[in-house]
Write a protein that holds these residues in place. Structure first.
Motif, short mmCIF file in Angstrom:
data_model
loop_
_atom_site.label_atom_id
_atom_site.label_comp_id
_atom_site.label_asym_id
_atom_site.label_seq_id
_atom_site.Cartn_x
_atom_site.Cartn_y
_atom_site.Cartn_z
N SER A 263 0.83 -1.35 -0.05
CA SER A 263 -0.19 -0.11 0.06
C SER A 263 0.84 1.34 0.03
O SER A 263 0.36 2.37 -0.41
CB SER A 263 -0.97 -0.01 1.26
OG SER A 263 -1.73 -1.15 1.17
N ASP A 264 2.23 1.10 0.43
CA ASP A 264 2.66 2.45 0.50
C ASP A 264 3.31 2.74 -0.89
O ASP A 264 3.70 3.74 -1.35
CB ASP A 264 4.24 1.88 1.32
CG ASP A 264 5.17 3.24 1.59
OD1 ASP A 264 4.34 4.18 1.62
OD2 ASP A 264 6.43 3.12 1.87
N SER B 233 -4.25 0.96 3.26
CA SER B 233 -4.05 -0.21 3.66
C SER B 233 -5.25 -1.14 3.07
O SER B 233 -6.41 -0.88 3.37
CB SER B 233 -4.14 -0.19 5.33
OG SER B 233 -4.44 -1.45 5.80
N GLN B 234 -4.77 -2.25 2.70
CA GLN B 234 -5.47 -3.49 2.30
C GLN B 234 -6.43 -3.82 3.43
O GLN B 234 -7.78 -3.81 3.18
CB GLN B 234 -4.66 -4.48 1.81
CG GLN B 234 -5.50 -5.83 0.99
CD GLN B 234 -6.25 -6.58 1.84
OE1 GLN B 234 -7.44 -6.79 1.65
NE2 GLN B 234 -5.59 -7.47 2.95
N SER B 235 -5.95 -4.18 4.53
CA SER B 235 -6.65 -4.75 5.63
C SER B 235 -7.24 -3.75 6.47
O SER B 235 -8.39 -3.96 7.04
CB SER B 235 -5.47 -5.76 6.59
OG SER B 235 -4.71 -4.87 7.29
N GLY B 236 -6.66 -2.55 6.40
CA GLY B 236 -7.00 -1.33 7.58
C GLY B 236 -7.04 -1.91 8.92
O GLY B 236 -7.51 -1.37 9.83
N VAL C 19 -12.81 5.26 1.87
CA VAL C 19 -13.17 4.83 0.28
C VAL C 19 -13.04 3.20 0.33
O VAL C 19 -11.71 2.82 0.65
CB VAL C 19 -12.26 5.46 -0.68
CG1 VAL C 19 -12.47 4.68 -2.15
CG2 VAL C 19 -12.93 6.96 -0.71
N ASP C 20 -13.71 2.31 0.10
CA ASP C 20 -13.59 1.01 -0.20
C ASP C 20 -13.01 0.56 -1.47
O ASP C 20 -13.86 0.89 -2.45
CB ASP C 20 -14.87 0.25 0.05
CG ASP C 20 -14.88 -1.18 0.26
OD1 ASP C 20 -13.99 -1.75 -0.19
OD2 ASP C 20 -15.72 -1.88 0.69
N VAL C 21 -12.14 0.12 -1.69
CA VAL C 21 -11.70 -0.53 -2.79
C VAL C 21 -12.26 -1.50 -3.73
O VAL C 21 -11.94 -1.92 -4.82
CB VAL C 21 -10.03 -0.67 -3.04
CG1 VAL C 21 -9.44 0.78 -2.50
CG2 VAL C 21 -9.65 -2.04 -2.33
N SER D 194 -5.73 -6.06 -4.77
CA SER D 194 -5.75 -4.90 -3.67
C SER D 194 -4.92 -3.61 -4.24
O SER D 194 -5.05 -2.49 -4.25
CB SER D 194 -5.77 -5.42 -2.23
OG SER D 194 -4.50 -5.73 -2.02
N TYR D 195 -3.54 -4.03 -4.78
CA TYR D 195 -2.88 -3.02 -4.87
C TYR D 195 -3.24 -2.16 -6.21
O TYR D 195 -3.40 -0.99 -6.14
CB TYR D 195 -1.32 -3.48 -5.46
CG TYR D 195 -0.38 -2.60 -5.92
CD1 TYR D 195 0.03 -1.63 -5.13
CD2 TYR D 195 0.17 -2.70 -7.52
CE1 TYR D 195 0.81 -0.62 -5.79
CE2 TYR D 195 0.82 -1.85 -7.90
CZ TYR D 195 1.36 -0.85 -7.13
OH TYR D 195 2.06 0.19 -7.48
#
Lengths: 350, 350
Positions: free
Chosen positions: A57-58, A102-105, A143-145, A158-159
């Motif tokens: 995510s970075d 972040s994918q997972s949050g 915002v949900d991807v 997710s990336y």
């Protein structure tokens, strides 16, 4: 007995293949939430943008930092979460848009840094693949991807969903409609058809212990993400450098035994790689390219991407063959890219 | 005939040894210029700080970004110069302090980015080792790090001089007198006495092809700089990770054949490494530490640094044995660290 359920890389292969569908969902089902989020941002008219993220995510955050700097003309930075969580910094964040990706949050240090940023006056936004996550709850806006559950430890869909969500959001903030992204799902499906070709390329790196990835501008995050995928799945020592930074020292490590993967898209970022490719040629480096057919000509090999894609959208396509490469290489080396040794899907750092 | 003039590493050894003297000079002869520069900054009261740099100087900039975030409570960022030079970005930089860091002051992309930043309303400051350089001329304010001519291609004394100049400047900006830095030259001289010990440690890595460096907070720039020195001089594939990022993926590449150098100072940054050291131990990693004697106890080996040094000053001491390590390792491997293959002292990137 090996069943299809145990096939190494089964999850990663499925999630790589799913990306065009994920993008299509985000472009349609995600549009309203992105429009609402952008309205809140426009309303606050931030003067600075900070990003906070880790791992894959970075790299999405780094991509968005280029978008903000280039398209929005706003100063931007990547926050070191430790300044708040380890050293207790309490910065003045008025007029700041603070975006956590972040994918997972789920990582506690990101959640904490968003809480601090909110207290310190920033407008906070989280972008995750889990609307029920602590990070989604901590920020003013979420915002949900919409990538769906990601089960391979090595993040792929997710990336690119994060890249696309950030692109669409930032386009809306500057008054655009993001229409150029509409072609991406079809283009992505076409790029994914190179899977057999990439499978062959992976055999080339079967015995490599180290590898360098490089790109400039929008493609530098691609180089970073490709290196991380190769590290996670194939345990290669893969290092990413911006083309310019490569010339400031690390070029000395390059010799014909160290393969180089260069991201050379059609646009300005790819053109700016020309002097870097020359210096690599002087060192007799083995350079494999992903990008514009014209720039691949003098290299050891390459995967051509479709032409006519705007600079800012190219990273979504560039990473696809590199995800496939990491997967095939891991399998060739007898590893299971779905379950890299020593890693968990949700990494909790403080 | 080999004369002393040809001895591999002669220049690098001399420049490493010179550092306490360089710091002493900066603390005395440099004080007036730093005070004047800080007065101009205070006068403008910037709300956001951007840094631009490449290579070793980028690690000094990263260090200063931690100082700004932690001590000044201001948002900060590292600029990607390509946004201005490759993509033509013209950001709104009012209220921004824009700091360029460069040993030579000669790279065209940094000069151009400072020119653009100045036009776009930033207060621009350059920190170089050459008051006659284009970068010194391009910025509103220039601070000379007074390290004297640096002849080894691998930068050493200019790095710690940049760290100290940034520390002293930023302390003055927040009304401090930088008095805590006065002890550094003597402490540095003491740390450099470990040269024989480090020479022995270098033999340990004689046949290593890859290596990982890690640290958190203020010590993350040290990990980055140590990795770059090892790449430049010994052609190792050395990778630096913040302790937190290491756990997000790259940990999978760690096995007992991949040595890890961990920076574990006495303060908060070192304490935050404790969970990282535990995860490395689970992977049976060979971890060598530089830092607090207490944190070195369970590692494969270590070099203890003097106690009682403030977190923010520790990076000046941490890097010293790592510079020595890069030099001794290069010599052990038959290389000349003064003249790494494929590199020039001044790197010009556009």
């Amino acid at each position: 007995m090996t069943t299809t359920l145990d096939l190494p890389g089964r999850l990663m292969a499925a999630e790589i293949a799913e990306q065009p569908e994920v993008w299509r969902r985000l472009l349609t089902d995600g549009a309203a939430a992105i429009a609402a989020a952008s309205a809140q941002i426009v309303d606050r008219a931030p003067r600075f943008v900070l990003f906070v993220a880790r791992g894959t995510s970075d790299h999405a955050a780094l991509y968005a930092k280029y978008l903000v700097e280039i398209n929005h003309g706003l100063p931007a930075g990547l926050v070191s979460p430790s300044t708040m969580t380890v050293y207790g910094a309490r910065p003045d964040l008025r007029d700041v848009l603070y975006i956590a990706v972040s994918q997972s949050g789920g990582s506690p240090d990101l959640v904490r840094s968003v809480e601090v940023a909110r207290q310190q006056g920033a407008l906070t936004l989280s972008i995750t693949n889990n609307a029920e996550s602590p990070l989604a709850a901590a920020a003013d806006i979420h915002v949900d991807v919409l990538a769906g559950a990601e089960r391979s430890v090595a993040a792929t869909k997710s990336y690119t969903a994060e890249l696309l969500a950030l692109y669409l959001l930032l386009e809306r903030v500057r008054g655009g409609d993001g229409a150029e992204a509409a072609a991406l799902p079809d283009l992505g499906a076409r790029v994914l058809e190179s899977d057999d070709l990439v499978h062959g390329v992976a055999q080339r790196y079967r015995f490599a212990q180290r590898l360098i990835t490089t790109g400039r501008g929008y493609s530098y995050p691609t180089a970073r993400e490709a290196a991380l995928k190769l590290m996670e799945t194939s345990y290669l020592s893969a290092q990413a450098f911006s083309g310019a930074d490569l010339l400031h020292g690390p070029l000395a490590t390059v010799d014909p035994q160290v393969p180089v993967l260069a991201i050379v898209p059609e646009g300005a970022g790819g053109q700016a790689m020309a002097p870097v490719l020359s210096r690599l040629a002087e060192r007799n480096a083995d350079v494999f390219g992903v990008g514009s057919a014209a720039l691949l000509e003098n290299l050891a090999g390459g995967i051509a991407l479709p032409g006519g894609v705007p600079d800012a959208l190219s990273p979504l396509l560039e990473i696809l063959p590199l995800q496939q490469l990491a997967m095939h290489l891991a399998i060739a080396r007898g590893e299971n890219p779905d379950k890299p040794r020593g890693l968990y899907k949700v990494t909790e750092t403080l």
